[in-house]
Design a protein around this motif. Structure first.
Motif, PDB file in Angstrom:
ATOM      1  N   ALA A 330       4.756  10.398   7.215  1.00 44.33           N
ATOM      2  CA  ALA A 330       4.476  10.916   5.874  1.00 44.33           C
ATOM      3  C   ALA A 330       5.264  10.113   4.843  1.00 44.33           C
ATOM      4  O   ALA A 330       4.751   9.728   3.788  1.00 44.33           O
ATOM      5  CB  ALA A 330       4.851  12.396   5.804  1.00 44.33           C
ATOM      6  N   GLU A 331       6.522   9.844   5.171  1.00 43.76           N
ATOM      7  CA  GLU A 331       7.381   9.054   4.280  1.00 43.76           C
ATOM      8  C   GLU A 331       6.783   7.660   4.067  1.00 43.76           C
ATOM      9  O   GLU A 331       6.753   7.142   2.941  1.00 43.76           O
ATOM     10  CB  GLU A 331       8.768   8.945   4.930  1.00 43.76           C
ATOM     11  N   LEU A 332       6.279   7.085   5.150  1.00 42.54           N
ATOM     12  CA  LEU A 332       5.668   5.757   5.069  1.00 42.54           C
ATOM     13  C   LEU A 332       4.464   5.774   4.108  1.00 42.54           C
ATOM     14  O   LEU A 332       4.347   4.914   3.232  1.00 42.54           O
ATOM     15  CB  LEU A 332       5.251   5.328   6.483  1.00 42.54           C
ATOM     16  N   GLY A 333       3.588   6.762   4.296  1.00 43.23           N
ATOM     17  CA  GLY A 333       2.394   6.858   3.444  1.00 43.23           C
ATOM     18  C   GLY A 333       2.766   7.052   1.987  1.00 43.23           C
ATOM     19  O   GLY A 333       2.206   6.430   1.075  1.00 43.23           O
ATOM     20  N   TRP A 334       3.758   7.905   1.766  1.00 38.78           N
ATOM     21  CA  TRP A 334       4.207   8.207   0.394  1.00 38.78           C
ATOM     22  C   TRP A 334       4.808   6.955  -0.245  1.00 38.78           C
ATOM     23  O   TRP A 334       4.512   6.615  -1.388  1.00 38.78           O
ATOM     24  CB  TRP A 334       5.225   9.345   0.467  1.00 38.78           C
ATOM     25  N   MET A 335       5.624   6.248   0.524  1.00 40.32           N
ATOM     26  CA  MET A 335       6.273   5.061  -0.028  1.00 40.32           C
ATOM     27  C   MET A 335       5.258   3.979  -0.356  1.00 40.32           C
ATOM     28  O   MET A 335       5.355   3.308  -1.374  1.00 40.32           O
ATOM     29  CB  MET A 335       7.301   4.541   0.962  1.00 40.32           C
ATOM     30  N   GLN A 336       4.261   3.841   0.510  1.00 43.40           N
ATOM     31  CA  GLN A 336       3.205   2.859   0.243  1.00 43.40           C
ATOM     32  C   GLN A 336       2.486   3.207  -1.052  1.00 43.40           C
ATOM     33  O   GLN A 336       2.171   2.337  -1.849  1.00 43.40           O
ATOM     34  CB  GLN A 336       2.165   2.902   1.364  1.00 43.40           C
ATOM     35  N   GLU A 337       2.239   4.498  -1.222  1.00 45.19           N
ATOM     36  CA  GLU A 337       1.482   4.911  -2.404  1.00 45.19           C
ATOM     37  C   GLU A 337       2.268   4.623  -3.685  1.00 45.19           C
ATOM     38  O   GLU A 337       1.728   4.084  -4.642  1.00 45.19           O
ATOM     39  CB  GLU A 337       1.146   6.399  -2.325  1.00 45.19           C
ATOM     40  N   ILE A 338       3.551   4.947  -3.694  1.00 40.57           N
ATOM     41  CA  ILE A 338       4.243   4.776  -4.968  1.00 40.57           C
ATOM     42  C   ILE A 338       4.737   3.361  -5.223  1.00 40.57           C
ATOM     43  O   ILE A 338       4.925   2.987  -6.364  1.00 40.57           O
ATOM     44  CB  ILE A 338       5.372   5.799  -5.202  1.00 40.57           C
ATOM     45  N   THR A 339       4.945   2.565  -4.159  1.00 39.18           N
ATOM     46  CA  THR A 339       5.394   1.195  -4.433  1.00 39.18           C
ATOM     47  C   THR A 339       4.220   0.214  -4.406  1.00 39.18           C
ATOM     48  O   THR A 339       4.351  -0.923  -4.855  1.00 39.18           O
ATOM     49  CB  THR A 339       6.436   0.703  -3.391  1.00 39.18           C
ATOM     50  N   GLY A 340       3.096   0.648  -3.843  1.00 40.55           N
ATOM     51  CA  GLY A 340       1.925  -0.232  -3.808  1.00 40.55           C
ATOM     52  C   GLY A 340       1.994  -1.294  -2.731  1.00 40.55           C
ATOM     53  O   GLY A 340       1.184  -2.207  -2.731  1.00 40.55           O
ATOM     54  N   GLU A 341       2.969  -1.212  -1.838  1.00 42.43           N
ATOM     55  CA  GLU A 341       2.978  -2.152  -0.708  1.00 42.43           C
ATOM     56  C   GLU A 341       3.648  -1.526   0.521  1.00 42.43           C
ATOM     57  O   GLU A 341       4.323  -0.508   0.422  1.00 42.43           O
ATOM     58  CB  GLU A 341       3.622  -3.484  -1.073  1.00 42.43           C
ATOM     59  N   TRP A 342       3.441  -2.173   1.660  1.00 43.27           N
ATOM     60  CA  TRP A 342       4.045  -1.675   2.900  1.00 43.27           C
ATOM     61  C   TRP A 342       5.551  -1.901   2.856  1.00 43.27           C
ATOM     62  O   TRP A 342       5.994  -3.025   2.600  1.00 43.27           O
ATOM     63  CB  TRP A 342       3.512  -2.449   4.110  1.00 43.27           C
ATOM     64  N   PRO A 343       6.352  -0.874   3.131  1.00 42.13           N
ATOM     65  CA  PRO A 343       7.779  -1.133   3.329  1.00 42.13           C
ATOM     66  C   PRO A 343       7.970  -1.852   4.671  1.00 42.13           C
ATOM     67  O   PRO A 343       7.039  -1.908   5.472  1.00 42.13           O
ATOM     68  CB  PRO A 343       8.394   0.271   3.382  1.00 42.13           C
ATOM     69  N   ILE A 344       9.155  -2.387   4.891  1.00 42.75           N
ATOM     70  CA  ILE A 344       9.461  -2.978   6.196  1.00 42.75           C
ATOM     71  C   ILE A 344       9.765  -1.827   7.149  1.00 42.75           C
ATOM     72  O   ILE A 344      10.487  -0.891   6.791  1.00 42.75           O
ATOM     73  CB  ILE A 344      10.670  -3.928   6.075  1.00 42.75           C
TER      74      ILE A 344
END
Ligand SMILES: Nc1ncnc2c1ncn2[C@@H]1O[C@H](COP(=O)(O)OP(=O)(O)OP(=O)(O)O)[C@@H](O)[C@H]1O
Ligand SMILES: [Mg+2]
Length: 405
Positions: A330-344
């Motif tokens: 869920a954190e991954l999906g949320w982070m992708q949405e707000i930063t607009g890119e995949w985190p590492i």
């Protein structure tokens, strides 16, 4: 986003490492105690300025550096993001003064000196660690730490509020102790001043945590349903460190019993701050008696519920592992949405932690990631097809060998 080059000096058991890092899935394998987790830790530290372990930062500096006049550790990453190439440098210096060690942190971004605050968000990471199980089962401080690290990566305002809140809290507690020593007598105007700063910054923390939990709950519910075969309904319950609900006709009802986080309305920070000031006034006597601030976000709690039952109290190991996986995805999906890119993605020993079904689900969900570092002592636990396409690095005694073929 991805790291294209990583350089470590005197970090844990890496005396010197120069590593070009390709995009894609990178499997770090090797025996115990060789440096697999330490490599992930270095990247996490560059991203968040914190270790995922609750350790003193001094412990990050290699023992090998102890004989140097000023033991130090240096971490440098070249990062490719949608905004371009960045160079992030961190130096930790253990300075001795009056028989006490002081740890100095120096940060440079693209060669220019910067504050920790400026570092956060430059590299975004999502980590899956064996100790994450403690998020469900362990002490509240771990959950608050998780919320802080996650929010600080994406929200500058939250991060500034956190730093100011922590500073104000220690000032207020020092004042309370002084007043306590004088039998509760003294200048109360200073206390009033701290109350207002505490409330305005604390309100931003509560509003940020609330917003995050609501977003995480919405996503984690779907993942938990997939993983548990539709049997489990997950809720994240936020319990702020003071009663935010007002009188019976009040506007804000915070702890909504079994409603969890997503069913509640958005809370404006100004309203939370007003309520916080009132609550601080109401517990002034108690605070003076005990010489400490007894309410506030430093006492916040979040609970995980499955079908209404508190998993911290009743969850089975497997159930709690599923919950942590759902939370992290869920954190991954949320982070992708707000930063607009995949985190590492930094995955430590997930093969040993998860059963085959959850492992396959995780690998499927992260299939499109730009860069993943996954550690394992046991590569055979990973699907053969996955291993065939992954980049394989062997970690031995603080050195990394890139395997071909
Ligand atoms: N400050 C330090 N200086 C030098 N070595 C350190 C320092 N801190 C930890 N180490 C050592 O670094 C080694 C690597 O630790 P790490 O946790 O990275 O191993 P690992 O490969 O992940 O092992 P495991 O498979 O057991 O998880 C350990 O032997 C540890 O004791
Ligand atoms: Mg390890």
């Amino acid at each position: 986003m991805r790291i294209s080059h990583l350089s470590l000096t005197n970090f844990r058991n890496y005396a010197r490492l120069e590593l070009s890092m390709p995009p894609g899935m990178i499997v770090l394998h090797g025996d115990n105690a060789q440096g697999k987790t330490s490599l992930l830790e270095a990247i996490c530290y560059l991203a968040t300025s914190r270790s995922p372990h609750i350790t003193a930062d001094r412990q990050l500096i290699s023992w090998l550096a102890d004989s140097e006049p000023i033991p130090y550790s240096r971490l440098v990453a070249e990062v490719q993001t949608s905004a371009g190439l960045k160079r992030i440098e961190m130096t930790l210096l253990a300075e001795q003064r009056n028989n006490t060690t002081y740890l100095k942190k120096e940060i440079r971004i693209n060669g220019l000196p910067r504050r920790v605050m400026d570092l956060l968000g430059q590299i975004t990471v999502v980590m899956f660690l064996p100790q994450d199980l403690a998020l469900v089962e362990g002490a509240p401080v771990l959950r608050r730490r998780y919320l802080n690290i996650t929010l600080c990566q994406t929200d500058q305002q939250y991060c500034q509020a956190l730093s100011k809140y922590e500073h104000t809290l220690s000032q207020r507690n020092a004042l309370l102790r002084t007043l306590q020593e004088h039998g509760g007598r003294g200048d109360m105007s200073q206390l009033q001043f701290w109350n207002e700063t505490l409330a305005s910054t604390g309100a931003l923390l509560i509003a940020g945590r609330y917003r995050l939990l609501r977003e995480l709950e919405r996503r984690a519910q779907r993942i938990q349903r997939d993983l548990s075969g539709a049997g489990e309904h997950l809720r994240l319950r936020y319990q702020p460190g003071f009663d935010v609900s007002t009188d019976p006709n009040g506007q804000i009802a915070f702890d909504a019993g079994d409603l969890g986080a997503s069913a509640l309305p958005e809370l404006p920070p100004a309203e939370i701050a007003d309520r916080f000031v009132e609550a601080l006034a109401a517990c002034r006597k108690e605070d003076l008696r005990r010489g400490i601030t007894t309410i506030g976000p430093q006492r916040d709690e979040m609970r995980f519920l499955a079908n209404g039952h508190d998993l911290g109290l009743y969850g089975s190991r497997g159930q709690n592992r599923t919950t942590v996986l759902a939370l992290k995805l869920a954190e991954l999906g949320w982070m992708q949405e707000i930063t607009g890119e995949w985190p590492i993605l930094l995955l430590d020993e997930v093969a040993a932690e998860l059963d085959e079904k959850r492992r396959a689900y995780l690998l499927e969900q992260i299939g499109g990631a730009e860069q993943v570092l996954l550690t394992t002592t046991e590569p055979t636990l990973l699907p053969g097809q996955f291993m065939e396409t992954a980049i394989k690095w062997h970690v031995k005694n603080g050195t990394i060998t890139i395997e071909t073929g």
